[in-house]
Design a protein around this motif. Structure first.
Motif, PDB file in Angstrom:
ATOM      1  N   TYR A  25       0.990  -1.047   0.064  1.00  0.00           N
ATOM      2  CA  TYR A  25       0.000   0.010   0.039  1.00  0.00           C
ATOM      3  C   TYR A  25       0.899   1.028   0.087  1.00  0.00           C
ATOM      4  O   TYR A  25       2.199   1.122   0.258  1.00  0.00           O
ATOM      5  CB  TYR A  25      -1.228  -0.039   1.093  1.00  0.00           C
ATOM      6  N   TYR A  27       1.933   3.940   1.966  1.00  0.00           N
ATOM      7  CA  TYR A  27       2.938   4.276   2.672  1.00  0.00           C
ATOM      8  C   TYR A  27       4.065   3.206   2.627  1.00  0.00           C
ATOM      9  O   TYR A  27       5.262   3.590   2.942  1.00  0.00           O
ATOM     10  CB  TYR A  27       2.300   4.687   4.072  1.00  0.00           C
ATOM     11  N   PRO A  70      -7.187   2.630   9.336  1.00  0.00           N
ATOM     12  CA  PRO A  70      -7.992   2.708   7.954  1.00  0.00           C
ATOM     13  C   PRO A  70      -7.761   1.538   7.064  1.00  0.00           C
ATOM     14  O   PRO A  70      -6.792   0.917   7.211  1.00  0.00           O
ATOM     15  CB  PRO A  70      -7.335   4.069   7.232  1.00  0.00           C
ATOM     16  N   HIS A  71      -8.623   1.314   6.073  1.00  0.00           N
ATOM     17  CA  HIS A  71      -8.404   0.374   5.163  1.00  0.00           C
ATOM     18  C   HIS A  71      -7.386   0.677   4.484  1.00  0.00           C
ATOM     19  O   HIS A  71      -6.832   1.816   4.313  1.00  0.00           O
ATOM     20  CB  HIS A  71      -9.759   0.141   4.399  1.00  0.00           C
ATOM     21  N   ARG A  72      -6.702  -0.326   3.869  1.00  0.00           N
ATOM     22  CA  ARG A  72      -5.441  -0.114   2.998  1.00  0.00           C
ATOM     23  C   ARG A  72      -5.789  -0.484   1.532  1.00  0.00           C
ATOM     24  O   ARG A  72      -6.160  -1.373   1.282  1.00  0.00           O
ATOM     25  CB  ARG A  72      -4.210  -0.688   3.626  1.00  0.00           C
TER      26      ARG A  72
ATOM     27  N   LEU B  38      -3.976   9.438   2.827  1.00  0.00           N
ATOM     28  CA  LEU B  38      -3.409  10.284   3.739  1.00  0.00           C
ATOM     29  C   LEU B  38      -3.649   9.397   5.239  1.00  0.00           C
ATOM     30  O   LEU B  38      -3.080   9.587   6.205  1.00  0.00           O
ATOM     31  CB  LEU B  38      -3.915  11.718   3.743  1.00  0.00           C
ATOM     32  N   ALA B  39      -4.809   8.974   5.179  1.00  0.00           N
ATOM     33  CA  ALA B  39      -5.417   8.025   6.365  1.00  0.00           C
ATOM     34  C   ALA B  39      -4.238   7.022   6.602  1.00  0.00           C
ATOM     35  O   ALA B  39      -3.944   6.936   7.759  1.00  0.00           O
ATOM     36  CB  ALA B  39      -7.001   7.536   6.166  1.00  0.00           C
ATOM     37  N   GLU B  40      -3.694   6.518   5.493  1.00  0.00           N
ATOM     38  CA  GLU B  40      -2.695   5.303   5.655  1.00  0.00           C
ATOM     39  C   GLU B  40      -1.558   6.178   6.306  1.00  0.00           C
ATOM     40  O   GLU B  40      -0.910   5.605   7.216  1.00  0.00           O
ATOM     41  CB  GLU B  40      -2.314   4.775   4.344  1.00  0.00           C
ATOM     42  N   VAL B  41      -1.077   7.092   5.719  1.00  0.00           N
ATOM     43  CA  VAL B  41       0.020   8.069   6.336  1.00  0.00           C
ATOM     44  C   VAL B  41       0.056   8.510   7.519  1.00  0.00           C
ATOM     45  O   VAL B  41       0.958   8.129   8.549  1.00  0.00           O
ATOM     46  CB  VAL B  41       0.186   9.128   5.463  1.00  0.00           C
ATOM     47  N   ALA B  43      -1.776   7.091   9.864  1.00  0.00           N
ATOM     48  CA  ALA B  43      -1.818   5.848  10.745  1.00  0.00           C
ATOM     49  C   ALA B  43      -0.396   5.285  10.997  1.00  0.00           C
ATOM     50  O   ALA B  43      -0.311   4.533  12.008  1.00  0.00           O
ATOM     51  CB  ALA B  43      -2.729   4.570  10.273  1.00  0.00           C
ATOM     52  N   GLU B  44       0.590   5.686  10.249  1.00  0.00           N
ATOM     53  CA  GLU B  44       2.034   5.050  10.405  1.00  0.00           C
ATOM     54  C   GLU B  44       2.710   5.832  11.497  1.00  0.00           C
ATOM     55  O   GLU B  44       3.635   5.296  12.053  1.00  0.00           O
ATOM     56  CB  GLU B  44       2.677   5.379   9.033  1.00  0.00           C
ATOM     57  N   ALA B  45       2.553   7.035  11.807  1.00  0.00           N
ATOM     58  CA  ALA B  45       3.613   7.735  12.753  1.00  0.00           C
ATOM     59  C   ALA B  45       2.481   9.069  13.148  1.00  0.00           C
ATOM     60  O   ALA B  45       1.651   9.320  12.873  1.00  0.00           O
ATOM     61  CB  ALA B  45       4.733   8.166  12.068  1.00  0.00           C
TER      62      ALA B  45
END
Lengths: 110, 348
Positions: A25, A27, A70-72, B38-41, B43-45
Motif C-alpha cells: 500500500y 505508505y 484505516p483500510h489499506r 493520507l489516512a494510511e500515512v 496511521a503510520e506515525a
C-alpha cells in the motif's frame, strides 16, 4: 543536478521494482523505497506515481480492511506492469552502463 | 493516531485547490484516493499531516510532477491521452478503409474517394458561389448563383469560383499547416451552408409539388378560400372565369373539390380549371334571365342596406329576398323609400 531530478526519470521503475515480489500500500511502498536508499523520495511523488501507473494500466488495486486504523489500498503488478518493469529495467541497466563507461573513460572515480 | 478526519479533509481540499487549474477529470482522477492514502500515512506515525508531508500546496506541486501533469494545465497529459485515443481511432479507420474498398471495386475506400476529389472541387466552387449569392442578396436564393440580382454576373462568378477551387485543389498538398487548417475551417462552413441550403430548397420543392396551389401574390388572408364566384353587373354568376394578376400569371385560389362536369373523368389538368369550381355551391343563386323590375339594374350583391327598389338576392332586410325566384320579390316590409313601380309586384 540533485537526486530529485534523477528520481523523476526513474521513480516509475523504482516503484515497479519494489512491487515485483510483494504487493504494497502507499505508505508501505514509500517505506520500501526509503529503505532501499532513496531517502529523498516524497510521499506525494509516490502517490502521484502510483496513480499514474494505475491509470496507465500497469497496476491493479485491492482494498484490505484492517481492524485498527484505516483500510489499506494495495497495489499489485499485473502482466503489463511486469512487462514494463522488464523493459524499463533493461533500459536503465544499459543506460547506467553507458554512463559508467563514459565516466570511467574520463577517470572519474565512483 | 493524532490526525483527525477533519484534518485529512482539509488537507485534501487544499491540495485540490492548488490543482484547480487542471481539467476537472484529471484532478479528480489524481486525488480520488488521496484521503484514503493520507489516512494510511496518518496511521503510520505521529505528528500532523503538515509536519510530515509539508504544506498541501507543496504536496500538490510534487504530485503534479510525479503524475506527469505539468503546471501548464495538464495539457501534456491530456494530449498524450487523446493522442492514444487518436491512434486507436486512426487504426480503426484504416481497417474500415480496407474493408469497404472491395465492395466498391477498389483496394481501399480511400482510393475510390480520391477519384472523387475533382468532383468535390467543382462542388466546392459552386457552394462558394452560392455562399456569395446568399451574402449579397441577403438570404433568399435559388439553385443558380446571382450577383446583385444579375444572373449573368452570377454565372461568371460561378465559373470563376469553380476554376479557383480546382486550382486550389491542385495546390492543397503544398499548403502550410495553418493555411490547411484555414481551408478545413472553410470546408466546414461550406458543408454546413450546403446542408442548410439543401434543406431549404427541398422544403420549397415539396411545397410546390403539393398540388401547385401556392397562392400567387396572395397572402394568408385568403387561405380559407375554397372557390371563387364572379358575378357580372347583372348579378349573374359568370361561369368559366379565369383570374390573372398584372403579370399575366394565373391567380390560383381554392381547390377543386367537386368533379368537373365538363371533364367528368378528371383527365384534364386540375390547374387549368376555371372558376367557379363548383357552380352549385354559389352563395347567391344564379338568375339566368332577369326581368329587371326597376329603373336601376340590380347592383352587385352587397350586404349593405342600400335603399334601392330592387333588392338583389342579398342579405338585405327584405324578408323574402333569398328564394331563387325568377323575379325579385316585392320589397315588402323593407325600408325602401323609393316609389316602387307597380310592375315590380310578384309575378309568381
Amino acid at each position: 543536478m540533485d537526486t530529485t531530478q534523477l528520481l523523476k526519470g526513474v521513480l516509475d521503475l523504482a516503484v515497479l521494482a519494489v512491487l515485483r515480489d510483494e504487493d504494497g500500500y502507499g505508505y508501505d511502498i514509500l517505506r520500501r523505497l526509503r529503505e532501499a536508499g532513496l531517502d529523498e523520495v516524497g510521499d506525494a511523488s509516490v502517490y502521484g506515481t502510483l496513480r499514474r501507473l494505475f491509470a496507465a494500466g500497469l497496476l491493479t488495486t485491492y482494498v484490505v480492511p484492517s481492524e485498527a486504523g484505516p483500510h489499506r489500498k494495495y497495489y499489485a503488478l499485473n502482466a503489463a506492469g511486469r512487462d514494463q518493469l522488464t523493459r524499463s529495467g533493461k533500459l536503465w541497466r544499459s543506460f547506467a552502463t553507458t554512463m559508467d563507461a563514459l565516466l570511467d573513460d574520463r577517470g572519474l572515480a565512483a | 493516531m493524532t490526525v483527525t478526519e477533519q484534518e485529512i479533509t482539509d488537507y485534501v481540499a487544499r491540495v485540490r485547490a492548488a490543482l484547480a487549474d487542471l481539467p476537472p477529470a484529471v484532478r479528480d482522477e489524481l486525488t480520488e484516493d488521496l484521503a484514503e492514502h493520507l489516512a494510511e500515512v496518518a496511521a503510520e506515525a505521529d505528528g500532523s499531516l503538515v509536519e510530515r508531508l509539508g504544506e498541501p500546496e507543496a504536496y500538490a506541486a510534487e504530485l503534479r510532477g510525479a503524475a506527469g501533469v505539468g503546471a501548464a494545465g495538464g495539457d501534456r497529459r491530456f494530449s498524450r491521452r487523446f493522442g492514444a485515443v487518436g491512434d486507436r481511432l486512426r487504426a480503426r479507420v484504416r481497417r474500415w478503409d480496407a474493408q469497404l474498398g472491395p465492395p466498391l471495386g477498389y483496394a481501399t475506400a480511400s482510393e475510390f474517394l480520391r477519384l472523387l476529389n475533382p468532383a468535390w472541387w467543382v462542388v466546392r466552387g459552386y457552394l462558394a458561389a452560392m455562399l456569395v449569392t446568399v451574402i449579397t442578396t441577403g438570404g433568399s436564393f435559388g439553385l443558380l448563383p446571382s450577383l446583385n440580382g444579375s444572373e449573368l454576373a452570377g454565372l461568371v462568378l460561378l465559373g470563376g469560383s469553380v476554376l479557383a477551387s480546382i486550382w486550389l485543389g491542385h495546390r492543397t498538398a503544398g499548403l502550410s499547416r495553418p493555411k490547411r487548417r484555414l481551408l478545413l475551417a472553410g470546408h466546414a462552413v461550406l458543408v454546413v451552408f450546403a446542408l442548410v441550403g439543401l434543406v431549404s430548397v427541398d422544403d420549397r420543392a415539396r411545397w410546390n409539388d403539393y398540388g401547385g396551389y401556392e397562392p400567387i401574390s396572395v397572402d394568408g388572408r385568403y387561405d380559407h378560400i375554397r372557390d371563387v364566384f364572379v358575378y357580372d353587373s347583372e348579378g349573374r354568376l359568370v361561369q368559366n372565369a379565369r383570374l390573372f394578376d398584372q403579370n399575366g400569371d394565373p391567380i390560383r385560389l381554392g381547390y377543386p373539390d367537386c368533379p368537373d362536369l365538363r371533364d367528368p373523368h378528371g383527365t384534364g389538368n386540375p390547374l387549368l380549371r376555371a372558376y367557379p369550381y363548383c357552380p352549385d355551391a354559389a352563395p347567391f343563386a344564379p338568375r339566368p334571365t332577369v326581368t329587371a323590375p326597376g329603373p336601376v339594374p340590380p347592383p352587385l350583391p352587397t350586404a349593405s342596406g342600400e335603399p334601392t327598389a330592387t333588392p338583389a338576392p342579398t342579405a338585405t332586410p327584405a324578408p323574402t329576398a333569398t328564394p331563387a325566384t325568377s323575379a325579385p320579390p316585392a320589397p315588402t316590409g323593407s325600408a325602401s323609400p323609393t316609389p316602387a313601380s307597380p310592375s315590380a309586384g310578384p309575378t309568381g
